[in-house]
Design an enzyme around this catalytic site. Structure first.
Site, PDB file in Angstrom:
ATOM      1  N   PHE A   1      -4.324 -12.140  36.375  1.00  0.00           N
ATOM      2  CA  PHE A   1      -4.888 -13.487  36.476  1.00  0.00           C
ATOM      3  C   PHE A   1      -5.827 -13.595  37.674  1.00  0.00           C
ATOM      4  O   PHE A   1      -5.533 -13.063  38.757  1.00  0.00           O
ATOM      5  CB  PHE A   1      -3.783 -14.533  36.711  1.00  0.00           C
ATOM      6  CG  PHE A   1      -2.761 -14.680  35.636  1.00  0.00           C
ATOM      7  CD1 PHE A   1      -2.941 -15.572  34.595  1.00  0.00           C
ATOM      8  CD2 PHE A   1      -1.567 -13.959  35.694  1.00  0.00           C
ATOM      9  CE1 PHE A   1      -1.973 -15.738  33.615  1.00  0.00           C
ATOM     10  CE2 PHE A   1      -0.589 -14.116  34.717  1.00  0.00           C
ATOM     11  CZ  PHE A   1      -0.794 -15.000  33.681  1.00  0.00           C
ATOM     12  N   ASP A   2      -6.925 -14.312  37.503  1.00  0.00           N
ATOM     13  CA  ASP A   2      -7.651 -14.862  38.630  1.00  0.00           C
ATOM     14  C   ASP A   2      -6.819 -16.043  39.140  1.00  0.00           C
ATOM     15  O   ASP A   2      -5.871 -16.484  38.474  1.00  0.00           O
ATOM     16  CB  ASP A   2      -9.044 -15.309  38.156  1.00  0.00           C
ATOM     17  CG  ASP A   2      -9.895 -15.895  39.264  1.00  0.00           C
ATOM     18  OD1 ASP A   2      -9.693 -15.513  40.432  1.00  0.00           O
ATOM     19  OD2 ASP A   2     -10.760 -16.736  38.959  1.00  0.00           O
TER      20      ASP A   2
END
Length: 317
Positions: free
Chosen positions: A161-162
């Site tokens: 994930f960002d």
């Protein structure tokens, strides 16, 4: 047969455009229209669709059901008609994916039904459907075109994930965009211990963490158990902004296994070593590098997407 309890499962909705490669089918639809498309799918009913970009992720996710029955549920959400959808279900059977539930709505998105099925994630190649879901507060992402990497060894599921605009809100990104990097860094340092509001994918991370807690119990019982799920944070943040990201995740009662604070270094090389089965980011420029090998999912949320066009050229009926 007992009634399944979807409130206790990780439920993911996936469009046929994300699960399978519909390049040929969509070319028929775009060139000759819906009737020709329907006929094409009927004529090719016995020709299984090939894996699409989300296929490896879905397959590895479903394999977690051997840890506990009913742990994961994947539901097809398709713009195909029920008739043309037969090919989708035949393809699912061919590839031996344990998916039995589906929604087929001719030419219409199904994102409005996410809450009814307790979904923690919806994946589609159709940017319009994804944007509507995100705008209504649902966790959804547009799967971008890529060649699926089908692993035959191991059983680990890797998710990346960002942070900003993905796990968290875009509150900090707005300061960066409107006032510049110096104001952003100062704001993050000043508010390091103030958690950010949750973003679109926080609910999905929470559902994944629930499975990881089950794995914690398995490790407690058997120290030789090899964990199956690994979650990584890959963000352009660096010090001093790193602290607020860590504190926010902790305040939500969640966790990640790895954190890469890259400070603007391109993410592609890191992701190619990490080899996630899926990577979520709110900025397309991080996802469209020709060298990126990870299946990429764009989250059309926040200030970075105010003018972004997420419509997909290949949108299946």
């Amino acid at each position: 047969m007992s009634t399944p309890d979807l409130t206790q499962a990780l439920v993911v909705g996936v469009a046929s455009s994300a699960l399978f490669d519909l390049t040929e089918s969509d070319a028929i639809f775009m060139a000759r229209g819906s009737e020709a498309y329907e006929q094409y799918q009927q004529d090719h009913l016995q020709n299984p669709l090939q894996p699409g970009p989300a296929f490896p992720f879905v397959k590895r996710l479903l394999s977690l059901n051997d840890l506990h029955d009913g742990l994961v549920e994947v539901i097809v959400m398709s713009r195909n008609s029920p008739t043309s959808g037969l090919r989708v279900m035949e393809s699912i059977a061919h590839h031996e994916l344990p998916i039995s539930r589906a929604i087929f709505r001719r030419g219409t998105g199904s994102e409005d039904f996410m809450e009814a099925f307790n979904m923690s994630l919806f994946l589609s190649a159709n940017g319009d459907d994804v944007r509507r879901a995100v705008e209504s507060g649902q966790p959804a992402g547009q799967v971008l075109k890529s060649s699926p990497r089908l692993e035959t060894d191991g059983n680990q599921l890797r998710i990346a994930f960002d942070f900003d605009g993905v796990l968290s809100s875009d509150e900090s990104e707005r300061i960066y965009a409107e006032q510049g990097i110096d104001a952003y860094q100062q704001s993050e340092a000043d508010q390091a211990d103030l958690p950010l509001p949750a973003g679109p994918m926080q609910r999905f991370l929470a559902a994944i963490n629930k499975i990881q807690r089950l794995e914690d119990e398995l490790v407690d019982k058997d120290s030789t158990y090899q964990r199956r799920v690994r979650v990584s944070l890959v963000t352009a943040r660096n010090a001093p902004a790193h602290k607020r990201a860590i504190q926010s995740i902790k305040s939500w009662g969640l966790q990640v296994d790895d954190a890469f604070f890259l400070g603007g270094i391109p993410k592609t090389k890191v992701l190619n070593v990490l080899r996630p089965h899926i990577f979520f980011d709110d900025q397309r420029r991080h996802l469209t590098d020709a060298d990126l090998e990870a299946p990429a999912v764009h989250i059309p949320f926040g200030i970075r997407n105010v003018t972004t066009d997420t419509s997909a050229p290949d949108q299946e009926q």
